[in-house]
Write a protein that holds these residues in place. Structure first.
Motif, short mmCIF file in Angstrom:
data_model
loop_
_atom_site.label_atom_id
_atom_site.label_comp_id
_atom_site.label_asym_id
_atom_site.label_seq_id
_atom_site.Cartn_x
_atom_site.Cartn_y
_atom_site.Cartn_z
N THR A 29 10.71 32.14 -8.86
CA THR A 29 10.81 30.70 -9.06
C THR A 29 12.18 30.32 -9.61
O THR A 29 12.81 31.07 -10.35
CB THR A 29 9.75 30.20 -10.06
OG1 THR A 29 9.86 30.97 -11.25
CG2 THR A 29 8.36 30.37 -9.50
N GLY A 30 12.63 29.12 -9.25
CA GLY A 30 13.90 28.63 -9.79
C GLY A 30 13.74 28.22 -11.24
O GLY A 30 12.68 27.71 -11.64
N CYS A 31 14.78 28.44 -12.02
CA CYS A 31 14.74 28.04 -13.43
C CYS A 31 14.52 26.53 -13.56
O CYS A 31 13.83 26.07 -14.46
CB CYS A 31 16.04 28.43 -14.12
SG CYS A 31 16.24 30.21 -14.35
N GLY A 32 15.11 25.77 -12.65
CA GLY A 32 15.01 24.32 -12.74
C GLY A 32 13.60 23.81 -12.69
O GLY A 32 13.16 23.03 -13.55
N GLY A 52 15.08 27.09 -6.69
CA GLY A 52 14.38 28.25 -6.14
C GLY A 52 13.59 27.95 -4.88
O GLY A 52 13.29 28.84 -4.10
N GLY A 53 13.21 26.68 -4.70
CA GLY A 53 12.40 26.32 -3.54
C GLY A 53 11.00 26.88 -3.58
O GLY A 53 10.32 26.97 -2.56
N HIS A 54 10.53 27.24 -4.79
CA HIS A 54 9.23 27.91 -4.94
C HIS A 54 8.26 26.94 -5.62
O HIS A 54 7.99 27.04 -6.81
CB HIS A 54 9.41 29.18 -5.78
CG HIS A 54 8.21 30.07 -5.77
ND1 HIS A 54 8.24 31.34 -5.24
CD2 HIS A 54 6.95 29.90 -6.22
CE1 HIS A 54 7.05 31.91 -5.36
NE2 HIS A 54 6.26 31.06 -5.96
N MET A 94 16.40 42.36 -24.63
CA MET A 94 15.82 41.07 -25.00
C MET A 94 15.01 40.54 -23.82
O MET A 94 15.17 40.98 -22.69
CB MET A 94 16.91 40.08 -25.42
CG MET A 94 17.56 40.43 -26.76
SD MET A 94 18.71 39.15 -27.35
CE MET A 94 20.14 39.48 -26.34
N ARG A 95 14.16 39.57 -24.12
CA ARG A 95 13.32 38.98 -23.08
C ARG A 95 13.48 37.47 -23.03
O ARG A 95 13.64 36.81 -24.05
CB ARG A 95 11.84 39.30 -23.33
CG ARG A 95 11.52 40.75 -23.08
CD ARG A 95 10.09 40.89 -22.59
NE ARG A 95 9.75 42.32 -22.58
CZ ARG A 95 8.80 42.85 -23.31
NH1 ARG A 95 8.08 42.08 -24.10
NH2 ARG A 95 8.56 44.14 -23.25
N ALA A 96 13.41 36.96 -21.80
CA ALA A 96 13.39 35.51 -21.58
C ALA A 96 11.99 35.12 -21.13
O ALA A 96 11.33 35.86 -20.41
CB ALA A 96 14.41 35.14 -20.51
N VAL A 97 11.54 33.94 -21.55
CA VAL A 97 10.18 33.48 -21.22
C VAL A 97 10.20 32.68 -19.92
O VAL A 97 10.86 31.64 -19.83
CB VAL A 97 9.62 32.60 -22.36
CG1 VAL A 97 8.23 32.08 -21.99
CG2 VAL A 97 9.56 33.39 -23.65
N PHE A 98 9.48 33.20 -18.93
CA PHE A 98 9.33 32.48 -17.66
C PHE A 98 7.89 32.66 -17.17
O PHE A 98 7.02 33.10 -17.91
CB PHE A 98 10.34 32.98 -16.62
CG PHE A 98 11.74 32.49 -16.89
CD1 PHE A 98 12.09 31.17 -16.64
CD2 PHE A 98 12.69 33.35 -17.41
CE1 PHE A 98 13.37 30.71 -16.92
CE2 PHE A 98 13.97 32.90 -17.69
CZ PHE A 98 14.31 31.58 -17.44
N GLY A 99 7.66 32.34 -15.90
CA GLY A 99 6.31 32.35 -15.37
C GLY A 99 5.86 33.70 -14.85
O GLY A 99 6.49 34.73 -15.09
N ALA A 100 4.76 33.68 -14.10
CA ALA A 100 4.16 34.91 -13.61
C ALA A 100 4.93 35.51 -12.44
O ALA A 100 4.80 36.68 -12.14
CB ALA A 100 2.71 34.64 -13.18
N VAL A 101 5.76 34.69 -11.79
CA VAL A 101 6.54 35.13 -10.63
C VAL A 101 7.99 34.78 -10.85
O VAL A 101 8.34 33.60 -11.02
CB VAL A 101 6.02 34.46 -9.33
CG1 VAL A 101 6.88 34.85 -8.15
CG2 VAL A 101 4.57 34.85 -9.08
N ASN A 102 8.88 35.79 -10.87
CA ASN A 102 10.27 35.49 -11.20
C ASN A 102 11.13 35.06 -10.03
O ASN A 102 12.35 34.92 -10.15
CB ASN A 102 10.92 36.67 -11.95
CG ASN A 102 11.03 37.93 -11.12
OD1 ASN A 102 11.01 37.90 -9.89
ND2 ASN A 102 11.15 39.06 -11.80
#
Length: 500
Positions: free
Chosen positions: A148-151, A86-88, A138-146
């Motif tokens: 971002t790269g999954c990696g 993502g480079g984020h 359904m929901r996937a758990v990620f951070g406050a800003v989507n």
């Protein structure tokens, strides 16, 4: 055993050697000075422009096989290598001056409804998985800003609005496929290469490049409540007084559904307090949890109504919310973080704000859009997992304090980076002083190991502050999976060859 050799930036490679790589992969190989600027320059862009580097070679991989062949090429020629998904990031591990493995063309997601999992290629951003899961309720758990790269967010631990209910992003990782330093791609899960699976859940890219993630999904058929409540600077003291009340009487009593982040934004010379709120439930229920904020009397942001509204979860993590707070010209960011246990001393909060204000005042023309964050979300679920269960060691229930110093003049990069470090160092000392005054011993008082959230940091902190007591095991794993330290961009661990 190690056969470590100095790494080079690839500038000495011949055209024939580069063409040999091109002949083995389906993706594109972009070479500095060879590719047109309008092709090359956009590939260097990163969220944090302070860390943009002119890579000599960028490989736009399109498959796991491309990744494998590129890694073999890196190993053969002893190249400096970086991974960009993502480079984020705050600290810039996705940039390098040698070869960059760019995963942007590997963003396929598939949903298995029966197993309730999402399988995502290594170049996916969180938004790709979030929206694909939502299509199946359904929901996937990620951070406050989507954005971002999954990696990065998965291997770094990962914390967001759903973590109160479901834990870290890495806690929701079921399995992965990992490209190792010799080019082999192996499966990693609780039953296959379980030590590697342990390492990639919080150990970053220390052990390899993840080409595929399998995530646990959670049933959900409703929207959520989300909004920002802004207050006048004259209410700063009252906002600080709410921190412990909100956490104890509201956040902790919501079963992980209610989350609050205190945000102090520099708007020119003035520091304006606000709360960003998230509630996984109806608007009627949400009103009960935000009542203390309403009682305090929020004001309307310019051009926007007061308060929040119902929306899809993926809309709450849309980067547009953040982009509105961060003008695009101020895209050089120095971040750092620490934690303090609840109940939080108001003296510590006031000291943190005081130091933040002093930094802004020191650079009034450069830091006047910076942010200070106080994360009041519930970390009980995260802390319920033993700190040695995964490489991620910071499983605490305390208040996360994070600083985002933002500017646009590259001449100030080094100077403001030091200011960010000094800000958080001063806060840590205030926490220590407060603990000593109240008779709390250093052990467990957040003055030693695991004193930061590694995904909000400048990348130069001590490894023990990131990995804590897990560091010795990290070193043993490094010797097994990356003995020559190919992967050295995100808190690189030195291999312990004697233990292997």
């Amino acid at each position: 055993m190690s056969n470590r050799a100095p790494r080079n930036d690839g500038s000495g490679l011949s055209a024939a050697q580069i063409d040999a790589l091109r002949g083995k992969i389906k993706g594109k190989v972009i070479v500095k000075g060879e590719a047109p600027d309008d092709v090359y320059r956009p590939l260097l862009q990163r969220w944090n422009r302070m860390h943009i580097k002119e890579a000599n070679i960028i490989v736009l991989v399109e498959s796991e096989e491309d990744v494998s062949e590129t890694i073999k090429f890196v190993a053969e020629h002893h190249l400096d290598v970086a991974i960009c998904a993502g480079g984020h990031t705050y600290s810039g591990p996705s940039s390098g001056r040698g070869l960059v493995i760019d995963l942007r063309n590997m963003r396929k997601v598939s949903i298995d409804i029966g197993k309730k999992v999402a399988v995502a290629q290594g170049g996916c951003k969180a938004v790709d998985v979030e929206k694909a899961a939502e299509d199946f309720k359904m929901r996937a758990v990620f951070g406050a800003v989507n954005d971002t790269g999954c990696g990065g967010i998965t291997t770094g631990g990962g914390f967001g609005n759903l973590s109160g209910q479901y834990g870290l992003v890495c806690d929701n990782l079921v399995a992965a496929r990992v490209a190792l330093a010799d080019g082999r791609v192996v499966a990693a899960s609780e039953t296959e290469n379980s030590d590697l699976f342990w390492g990639i859940r919080g150990g970053g890219s220390n052990f390899g490049l993840v080409t595929e993630f399998t995530y646990k999904l959670h049933d959900c058929d409703h929207d959520v409540f989300f909004g920002v409540y802004l207050f006048g600077p004259d209410k700063t003291e009252q906002v600080l007084d709410l921190f412990n009340v909100l956490h104890q009487d509201y956040v902790l009593k919501s079963n992980g559904k209610f989350g609050v982040v205190g945000v102090f934004s520099a708007m020119g010379p003035v520091i304006v307090p606000a709360f960003a709120v998230y509630y996984d439930g109806s608007e009627e229920e949400a009103q009960k949890y935000i009542q203390p904020l309403l009682d305090l009397g929020p004001m309307a942001p310019p051009g926007h109504p007061i308060g929040g509204k119902m929306m899809r979860h993926s809309a709450t993590t849309d980067f547009a919310h953040m982009a509105a707070m961060f003008p695009p010209e101020f895209s050089r960011i120095a971040g750092s973080s620490t934690q303090v246990d609840f109940p939080v001393s108001k003296d510590v909060l006031k000291k943190t704000l005081e130091v933040f204000q002093a930094k802004i005042a020191k650079y009034p023309q450069n830091l006047h859009v910076s942010k200070l964050l106080f994360d009041l979300r519930d970390c009980s679920k995260i802390a319920s997992v033993p700190s040695d269960a995964t490489a991620y060691a910071g499983r605490r229930t305390g208040l996360l304090i994070a600083a985002d110093l933002m500017w646009d003049d590259p001449k100030l990069d080094g100077e403001i980076l030091l200011e960010a470090r000094d800000l958080i160092a001063t806060v840590r000392q205030a926490i220590k002083d407060s603990n000593e005054q109240t008779g709390i011993a250093d052990v467990g008082a957040h003055v030693g190991a695991t004193t930061l959230y590694a995904l909000i940091s400048d990348g130069e902190e001590k490894l023990v502050s990131v990995f804590g007591k897990n560091l010795p095991r990290m070193k043993r794993l490094k010797a097994k999976y990356d003995p020559n330290v190919m992967w050295d961009k995100w808190y690189p661990v030195e291999p312990d060859h004697e233990a292997v």
